[in-house]
Structure formats: structure tokens, C-alpha cells
Design an enzyme around this catalytic site. Sequence first.
Site, PDB file in Angstrom:
ATOM      1  N   ASP A 264       0.874  -1.164   0.000  1.00  0.00           N
ATOM      2  CA  ASP A 264       0.000   0.000   0.000  1.00  0.00           C
ATOM      3  C   ASP A 264       0.919   1.223   0.000  1.00  0.00           C
ATOM      4  O   ASP A 264       2.091   1.146   0.391  1.00  0.00           O
ATOM      5  CB  ASP A 264      -0.960   0.005   1.188  1.00  0.00           C
TER       6      ASP A 264
HETATM    7  C1  BGC Z   1      -4.898   3.454  -0.018  1.00  0.00           C
HETATM    8  C2  BGC Z   1      -5.008   2.438  -1.127  1.00  0.00           C
HETATM    9  C3  BGC Z   1      -4.825   3.105  -2.461  1.00  0.00           C
HETATM   10  C4  BGC Z   1      -3.477   3.824  -2.473  1.00  0.00           C
HETATM   11  C5  BGC Z   1      -3.166   4.523  -3.757  1.00  0.00           C
HETATM   12  C6  BGC Z   1      -3.645   4.294  -0.140  1.00  0.00           C
HETATM   13  O1  BGC Z   1      -3.717   5.373   0.739  1.00  0.00           O
HETATM   14  O2  BGC Z   1      -4.931   2.793   1.224  1.00  0.00           O
HETATM   15  O3  BGC Z   1      -6.253   1.781  -1.066  1.00  0.00           O
HETATM   16  O4  BGC Z   1      -4.928   2.179  -3.484  1.00  0.00           O
HETATM   17  O5  BGC Z   1      -3.475   4.784  -1.437  1.00  0.00           O
HETATM   18  O6  BGC Z   1      -3.969   5.626  -3.928  1.00  0.00           O
END
Ligand code: BGC
Length: 737
Positions: A264
Site C-alpha cells: 500500500d
Molecule cells: C490506499 C489504497 C490506495 C493507495 C493509492 C492508499 O492510501 O490505502 O487503497 O490504493 O493509497 O492511492
Amino acid sequence: MKTIKFVIILSLLFNFVSAREKKPVYLDETKPIEERVEDALSRMTLNEKIAIIHAQSKFSSPGVARLGIPELWMSDGPHGIRPEVLWDEWEQAGWTNDSCIAFPALTCLASTWNEDLSLLYGQSIGEEARYREKDVLLGPGINIYRSPLNGRNFEYMGEDPYLASQIVVPYIKGVQQNGVAACVKHYALNNQETDRHTINVNVDDRALYEIYLPAFKAAVQKGGAWAIMGSYNRYQNQQGCHNERLLLEILRNEWGFDGAVVSDWGGVHNTMEAIKNGLDLEFGTWTDGLTMGATNSYDNYHFASSYLELIKKGEVGTEELDQKVRNVLRLNFRTAMNRIKPWGSMGSPEHAAAARKIAEEGIVLLKNEKNTLPIDLNKTEKIAVIGENAIKMMTVGGGSSSLKALYEISPLDGIKKRIGDLAQVVYARGYVGDASGSYNGVVTGQDLSDDRSPEELTKEALEVAEDADVVIFVGGLNKSQHQDSEGADRLSLDLPYNQDELIRKLADTNKSMVVVNISGNAVAMPWVNDVQAIVQGWFLGSETGNALASVLVGDANPSGKLPFTFPVKLEDNSAHSIGEFPGKDGQVHYKESIFVGYRWQEKENIEPLFSFGHGLSYTTFKYGKVTTDKKEMTMEGKITFSVDVTNSGMREGAEVVQLYIRDVKSSLTRPMKELKAFEKATLHPGETKSVTFTIDKSALSFFDADKHEWVAEPGNFEAIIGASSAEVKSKTTFILK
Ligand code: BGC
């Protein structure tokens, strides 16, 4: 001399052409992917290998330019394709070709209980991703709904592991048919936003295997997901993105995952652990996942210079690196380097129709007294629409799932369009919640500022409501912080902005009162007995107003069923009674173990406000008695249950017939019953269908943590047919030998 020169040039040219003609194995599509991966790997330098395992921009990772291996481009997910942001900033890139169809939130998809619609969702969003030349879609989200306060529940598929498993698989298949990888998130135990980067989840193995992992396992083994996203939180004091147990032991060894593990954004905290524990691709480091960025920090990533240094110092070898590169190359061959993938499409009428269909089937009719709904347009002269959510655009906001939608039809516009001049539609705001409307530079363009006092707003609403034939209050939550939004949790189960009081006053003024609750979470409804009809509206995307209007007037007959329990009060939810939420001092203990959602409420005999699986229709269904093909089932055998379901009403409708299993006596405490199969049956008036369910011992098993295996204990079981978890229609018993 001239002739010799000519011959030399000719032979050089010939060699060059034949060298070019001989395709290297990694580019030869007739060769198996694994051979191509090994061939590409063998040609890469150390620096090239390091380069492809970490980001080069907010949403891309490099390919190998020298070898013609393309970059990988990712996009959020999971409800539409995120608009382009700048290379190294979260702000908008300012493209004008990146507006998408916003599909309904995943809670709505889960509420359809319709696997065909999940496939359609996956295919449609996959086509949009493909058209935008994305290789990886960051979704779907399948974390289990543990508490109604989790700010991101709207991006997930509810509280039941079986329902989530059934719905996630077709979504993944649909996306991947387009040569776009689904990146299933957030693996695992990411059940709250409070302290999301640091919280350590303490959960017993039984709950882990029975509740929190099944949907991920199904995504990997049945959906064939090509990518999975590690979670922000910690488990066993290790980050989800480099968690030995979750990534190596379970995902790779137990489930045989052959895709790529993507971090993530900003979820990597320790180079050595990330090297050793199964992470393949690092994204978003030096950010909090949302706002901060440090220009050109990509070389400073854990999987960049830090990794290189460890190799050069001899502290790690290159074995793990090669494995990561293999996983990333495999992802690349499946997506970016797949030459036979379709072209995709975007903003098409088909996608709009898909979004509308999913929205219409996911809307849940929670309550409908005196046939208040559907609105009878022959007897209706004036419709009062009240509430901020009737006009507020909801596709912008909420965190990474925020979209730049091609269009979004508000509930009010949808209702007005559908009613036309058949009746008068009058609107009053009623309350001011959050008038802002922007996310990372995408603005709704709506000016919702309103200087009137709450008293003035209430007065206007009551006046408008007074002589209306029907009042439709459209309220609920929104995508602002501490509501249905990433990065923070809700602070209470209650509706914000004093809506409860307004609803009560409106219901006092006009008996014909319908509440449409827009949310991705359960909310308290202290006025539940004061209003005649309640509709759970979710976040429905581009087609919000059209879908809601067609349900309200009865063009579409509602057939959605809740994918999670609505508790009366917060303490009725297990995480808030015996469990912990959101924990303290960096630790959260899931003391409720497997008793999540209806499993807890039933065990404790707590009456829900609305039960898991509940949802009404404008027609009625009659259930026959469930029968079984045998009374005794062997460990290796199967058993089939059949039940007749009849549409006993006046119009076509669909009913989700649910099969729950109860283990009558067990050596471990088990839930009163658990969902093990369902079918959505569409029936004409008077039509009867025999719905059959065949199960094997996996539907009877629990996870024995001591033995570390699924165990089905011989003895008596009950097969329970329900229209919801609470509304049992018929039961039968059988014996497992
Ligand atoms: C989120 C993810 C997301 C990623 C990219 C993170 O803050 O938890 O779900 O895909 O950002 O935007």
C-alpha cells in the site's frame, strides 16, 4: 573494391536483419510465460532488477527500457478509474480525457447478491482501466466489516466471508479479461482507519481463517488475482506489507499465490523485512499515502538504494531479488506485455447502463409500511424532496477512491427527470452538512454554501413537506472526514448534522415519509418507527439519481439485501462491546474472535435494527418447505437442499434465497448459523422456482487452530433457509457421518 564493399554491407545487413528476426524468448508469445520470465530475468542487470521493483512516480513503476519491457501503470480503484495526478504530486495532472463512469460503491455491489452483476462490474471497470492504458487496478477491497465506524467500509463487501468471497471472484475475472490486473486490497486485517499505519491487530487464528481471510483466499484461488496489496496495519508486530506470516506462510505457501505483492502507498517501513517477507513492489514511500510527497525520492526507496547497498555489502544475496523480479515480470507479461488484450472502452452507454443496473439491484428497501413505495404517480400531486444528499455530488471525496466522473446525476435531478410533469417536485435543503466538494484538486463545481440558520432551513423544509403527498428525505453520511472516508473513522453511529431531529419533525408534519439513507455504513435510526419507508441508498456513482428514482417510483423492483447488520446501537456490535475499537497504545484486540456481525448478534440474542441479508421487495415471496436428497451425508459426499419459492405478489421481482448452516453440537463454540450458499431468483407473478443448493463438508467445517486445519465434526446439522439471517423460512436436519 566497390563489389567487395557492397558484399560486406550486404552481409552485415543480412546478419542484422536475421538477428532482429530471431525473437528473444521473452518476446515470443508462443512460449509459456514462465520461460519468458526466466529469459527476461537472465538478461537483466542488477540495477535494472532493482529499478522494476519500486515506483518511479505516484502510480507507475519502470520497465526495462533497454529490453523493451514496458512500465507498469496503476490506478485506483475500486469504483472507477482515478483521474491522472502529477508525476510526483497528488494534485491533478489537468488531463481532460480522464473522466470516468463512477460505478456504485462495493457495498452496493455486495448488496446485489448477484455474481453476474459482479462480473459485469469487473468487465466494465476493467474496460475503462484498459482504455486508459492502466495495467493494474487497485481494487477490489474486501476487508471484513467489523465495526460500523470504519471509514472505509464503503469500499468493501460487508461482514460475511462467504458473501464477500462469492462477490469478489467474478469482479476479478471481469477486470482481468481486459489484460488488467486486479490488485485485491488490503491484505489483511485492515479493519479501521484510526492509527492505520501503526495499529497492531491481535486476532486469534480461528477468526483469522474463518472471518478475515476467506475472501482473500477465494480472490487468489478462485479469482486468480494477479496482484494483491499489503495492508498498512501491523499483525504480529510486523507491517502487513512485509509480514512473514501473511505473505510467505499463508499467501505464497498455503494458497500458492503466483502474482505480485504490491505495497500500500507508504506501507513499507523496513528494508530487510520487506526483502525477506515477500513484498514485490514498493509504492508510495515517504508519503502518508495521501498528501505528502518528497520530490524525486524514488531512489531512496527501501527497494532502491537501501536494497542495493545491502547486496553490495553482502548482507543479502540476490535470491529474493530474483524472485521479486520474476513476480513483477509475470505481472508485466500478463498485463502491459499482453498483446492480445482487448482495447477497452470508456464512458460508454454500456458502462452507464451497467452502473445503473448494479445501483438499482443494490439499493435495499429496508422498510415499507402501507405500501408507501413505490410512489403511485396516479395519486400524487406534490413530492417534497428534502436533504443535502439529494443534491450533493458524492463521487468526489472519501480518499483514494475519489473520482472525476463524466457525470453524476443527483437524487433530486434523477427524481425530477423521472417525474417530469406528472407531479410537482419541490426541494428544500433542510440542513447544511458539508458544503465543500473537492479532492486532490478535483472539484465538484457545485456551490453548496448556504448562510441560512438551522432554524430557517428547518422551517422551510417543514413548510415544503406539510402539504406534500409524499416526503422523500435524502440524507445520511457523506465522504467528508469522520464519515465514509479514508484516513479516519466515524466518531459515532449517529447521523451527523442534526438529521435525526429534522427527520422526526418532518415525520410529525407528514405521515407519508420516506427516508433514503446514503451511506456505506450502518447508521442509528432512532426514528425508525416514525417513518413509513426506509431505503438504503449507498454511494451509487454516476447513475445515482436515475437508479434511486426508478426504485422510488417502481420502474425497478428493489432486490438488494444488506451485506452487513444494522445494529440498534453501537454497543450491539461485538467490536464495541467485548472487542476493542479502535484499540489503544498501538494495539487492538479482536476479543470477539469469530463473532462478527450477525454471528455475534445471534449468539447474544440481540435484536438488530435490520439484519444481515434483509431487504424487501414490491412483490411478496412465499417459501415452501426445504427438502433434502438424503438424511445422511458422508465426509466425502455432498448433500442437496431444495426449496420452492413463489412470487405471490402482483409484479415481477427477485428474491435472494439464503442457505445458512447450523452445527447442532460441536466441540468448539460455533455461531448459531452461517451463510453457506445463496441464489437470486427472478420470478414473474405467480411463478414458482425450485432453488437448489449443494454443499460438501467445507460448508460444515470450522477452523481448528490447534490442528491448523478445517474440521467437520460428525453429528447433527441444520440447513436453514432464510429471506435474511433473521427471517427463517424453513429448516431441515441432516447428519454428517
Ligand atoms: C490506499 C489504497 C490506495 C493507495 C493509492 C492508499 O492510501 O490505502 O487503497 O490504493 O493509497 O492511492
